[in-house]
Design an enzyme around this catalytic site. Structure first.
Site, PDB file in Angstrom:
ATOM      1  CB  ILE A 148      -9.469 -38.122  -9.403  1.00  0.00           C
ATOM      2  CG1 ILE A 148     -10.928 -38.572  -9.523  1.00  0.00           C
ATOM      3  CG2 ILE A 148      -9.181 -37.078 -10.457  1.00  0.00           C
ATOM      4  CD1 ILE A 148     -11.241 -39.378 -10.775  1.00  0.00           C
ATOM      5  CD  GLU A 170      -2.047 -36.091  -8.084  1.00  0.00           C
ATOM      6  OE1 GLU A 170      -2.121 -34.864  -7.896  1.00  0.00           O
ATOM      7  OE2 GLU A 170      -2.838 -36.708  -8.836  1.00  0.00           O
ATOM      8  NE  ARG A 201     -10.630 -25.110  -1.455  1.00  0.00           N
ATOM      9  CZ  ARG A 201      -9.993 -25.834  -0.546  1.00  0.00           C
ATOM     10  NH1 ARG A 201      -8.672 -25.778  -0.463  1.00  0.00           N
ATOM     11  NH2 ARG A 201     -10.654 -26.615   0.274  1.00  0.00           N
ATOM     12  CD  GLU A 246     -10.466 -22.330 -14.886  1.00  0.00           C
ATOM     13  OE1 GLU A 246     -10.685 -23.314 -14.152  1.00  0.00           O
ATOM     14  OE2 GLU A 246      -9.432 -21.656 -14.830  1.00  0.00           O
ATOM     15  CB  CYS A 304     -12.843 -30.269 -12.532  1.00  0.00           C
ATOM     16  SG  CYS A 304     -11.724 -30.902 -11.366  1.00  0.00           S
ATOM     17  CG  HIS A 340     -15.940 -30.504  -4.301  1.00  0.00           C
ATOM     18  ND1 HIS A 340     -16.375 -31.372  -5.281  1.00  0.00           N
ATOM     19  CD2 HIS A 340     -14.894 -29.844  -4.844  1.00  0.00           C
ATOM     20  CE1 HIS A 340     -15.639 -31.234  -6.361  1.00  0.00           C
ATOM     21  NE2 HIS A 340     -14.732 -30.315  -6.125  1.00  0.00           N
ATOM     22  CB  CYS A 393     -12.469 -33.999  -7.849  1.00  0.00           C
ATOM     23  SG  CYS A 393     -11.212 -32.858  -8.489  1.00  0.00           S
TER      24      CYS A 393
END
Ligand code: GLN
Ligand code: ZN
Length: 552
Positions: free
Chosen positions: A227, A280, A311, A401, A439, A490, A522
């Site tokens: 991803i 990245e 987080r 979202e 996501c 995750h 992800c």
């Protein structure tokens, strides 16, 4: 005792509204009957109470909090309850129009004042930002400043408007200053947005794109990819911190990042991944990185807010017209492609996600701001294409979202959000493959939107739900490429080859094989290398096993 009831303003709750209202009446009846209880204050942030308002007015609670920013208050009739008017926007960081807030409060009949929502969406204190431009700072209100505004309005309610005119005038002056400040409105940006036509949002027929991409990319059956991010190691963070502090020159930092990219490319080659990413390493955050490189944004030093669980994130401030001064990611992608004969996937964050994870100007519709960001990304995408990058992924993990709670507001949201993605991506040639990544795993909820994004390939979370998205994808007749995540990033758990094989087989059971991509669900930035390497090896082994079965 404050009881937060955002559920009362939401239409996304599956329980029938009449049941919710009955349960509300019943619950507060019971709570109200508790002997020697504290006073009860029910706060309903994020929208209008609508038909829940009469229910609460009839209940024994002492106070009702209404969101007068996102919602409105029709009329409370005559009530002995305290109506708390949430007129200070708890959701953004703007100082805003305090006089208008006071007038709205006075007109609403509310007898107390608060923020429209909890202040946990906003950073703590503007005074903790010594590096922010003082002019920009004078337009801002973080939590401490908002509490000050609430106190001011409360004083006005009790002592009359005249008692707070100095504060109201100062806010009005700051607003006027913001309106006229350089950079807030850029003629060239506005002219470009005003000249947009339908064709700027359309890539044309998918069948001919598919053909051109097959010829250009020559990818195997069940292409494998990731991803975008690879583990953000302690070492990467250390180098970034040293560079930020000036202990490392730009050249030294870039050389380090290049070496890191080369390591990640070699690793993917060795594992046998088909579409290569650069990992990245240069990005502190997938939104902030772009904000730092675009006009119209500022970044804070201490503006932390909770993201989820433990987080935290430091959203950027989008205060002015957005434009791209120079290419942002192009040299990194060009360098990456120079290291491999396999196709490299350029990696950008989409306009909706950039808005969703920043504090965005409130003086124009989001749709307009989204198109400005989209045009900046469109230039970046065209430059990536010109640099020989044949696959470009535009991440939109926040598309779901930002979906409004009220159904009536959803179509216009989907219209502009999907539109801005298309505007960003529609400038490319047919043979350039546009990917997107989302996501979340409730594909069914926004399948129409995903379809309308018109990306050539969409990767999506699916591993945690054991491919529950697959039936939705199949029944929607979605015709373009789809990569339902085959393992959950995750968790550090390494999926076995057999497990991944079984998930790929589930996907192939319902979706035509030529559409299916194989990828984690992800980015890998929060993972360690040990589990990442092992997991990706298993993913490739599983893909090879399925390929062998299919071709046998
Ligand atoms: N490209 C980003 C990454 O791999 C996507 C992250 C996300 O979906 N939130 O980290
Ligand atoms: Zn994701």
């Amino acid at each position: 005792m404050q009881l937060d009831e955002p559920a009362l303003v939401s239409e996304s709750i599956e329980t029938p509204r009449s049941t919710v209202l009955q349960a509300t009446a019943h619950a507060y009846e019971l709570l109200g009957a508790v002997p020697a209880r504290p006073q009860l204050f029910v706060a309903a942030p994020y929208g209008s109470l609508d038909d829940a308002l009469p229910v609460l007015l009839d209940s024994p609670v002492e106070a009702i909090g209404v969101d007068l920013v996102k919602g409105s208050l029709v009329s409370t009739g005559s009530t002995s309850k305290t109506i708390v008017g949430g007129v200070i926007d708890g959701h953004n960081i703007w100082r805003g129009d305090l006089a208008a807030a006071f007038d709205k409060l006075a007109a609403s009949g509310a007898t107390a004042v608060s923020s429209s929502t909890s202040l946990f969406h906003t950073p703590h204190d503007v005074d903790d930002e010594p590096l922010l431009d003082p002019r920009l700072k004078s337009w801002l209100a973080f939590a401490d400043q908002k509490v000050g505004q609430i106190a001011t309005l409360a004083k006005g309610l009790v002592e009359g408007r005249d008692s707070i005119y100095t504060e109201l005038d100062a806010a009005t002056a700051a607003l006027a200053d913001r309106h006229d400040a350089p950079g807030v409105r850029d003629g060239a940006v506005r002219a470009r947005a005003a000249a947009l036509v339908d064709a700027d949002f359309n890539r044309g027929d998918y069948a001919s794109r598919l053909l051109a991409q097959e010829q250009a990319l020559k990818l195997p059956f069940l292409p494998t990819t990731t991803i975008g991010s690879f583990p953000q190691t302690g070492e990467i963070r250390k180098y970034r911190a040293q560079y930020t502090k000036g202990e490392l020159s730009e050249r030294e930092y870039e050389e380090y990042l290049q070496a890191e990219i080369k390591r990640v490319v070699d690793l993917q080659e060795e594992i046998g991944i088909d579409v290569i990413v650069h990992g990245e390493p240069e990005r502190n955050d997938m939104v902030q990185y772009f904000a730092e490189h675009l006009d119209g944004f500022a970044v804070t030093q201490n503006g932390w807010v909770q993201s989820y669980g433990s987080r935290c994130t430091r959203p950027s401030l989008l205060w002015g017209d957005v434009a791209r001064e120079a290419p942002i990611t192009v040299e990194w992608s060009r360098y990456t492609q120079s290291l491999t004969a396999k196709p490299v996937k350029g990696m950008l964050t989409g306009p909706v996600t950039i808005l969703a994870w920043s504090f965005v100007r409130d003086d124009q519709p989001l749709a307009e701001t989204a198109n400005q960001v989209a045009l900046a990304l469109r230039d970046e995408i065209e430059d990536l294409e010109a640099a020989g990058i044949g696959i470009i992924q535009v991440d939109e993990p926040a598309l779901r979202e930002l979906l409004p709670l009220k159904k009536a507001d959803q179509p216009s949201y989907l219209d502009w959000s999907v539109g801005s993605f298309r505007l960003a991506t529609a400038g490319v040639q047919k043979q350039t493959q546009i990917h997107t990544h989302l996501c979340y795993s409730e594909f069914g909820v926004v399948i129409d939107a995903i379809d309308k994004l018109d990306a050539d390939v969409t990767s999506i979370e699916a591993a945690r739900s054991k491919m529950e998205v697959v039936p939705d994808i199949a029944s929607s007749q979605f015709s373009r490429g789809i990569g339902p995540g085959v393992y959950d990033i995750h968790s550090p758990r390494v999926p076995s080859t057999e497990e991944v094989t079984a998930l790929i087989e589930i996907a192939l059971g319902s979706i035509p094989g030529r559409q299916v991509w194989v990828n984690p669900d992800c980015g890998l930035k929060t993972r360690g290398y040990a589990e990442t390497v092992e997991s990706l090896r298993n993913v490739v082994a599983a893909t090879n096993a399925v390929r062998a079965r299919v071709s046998a």
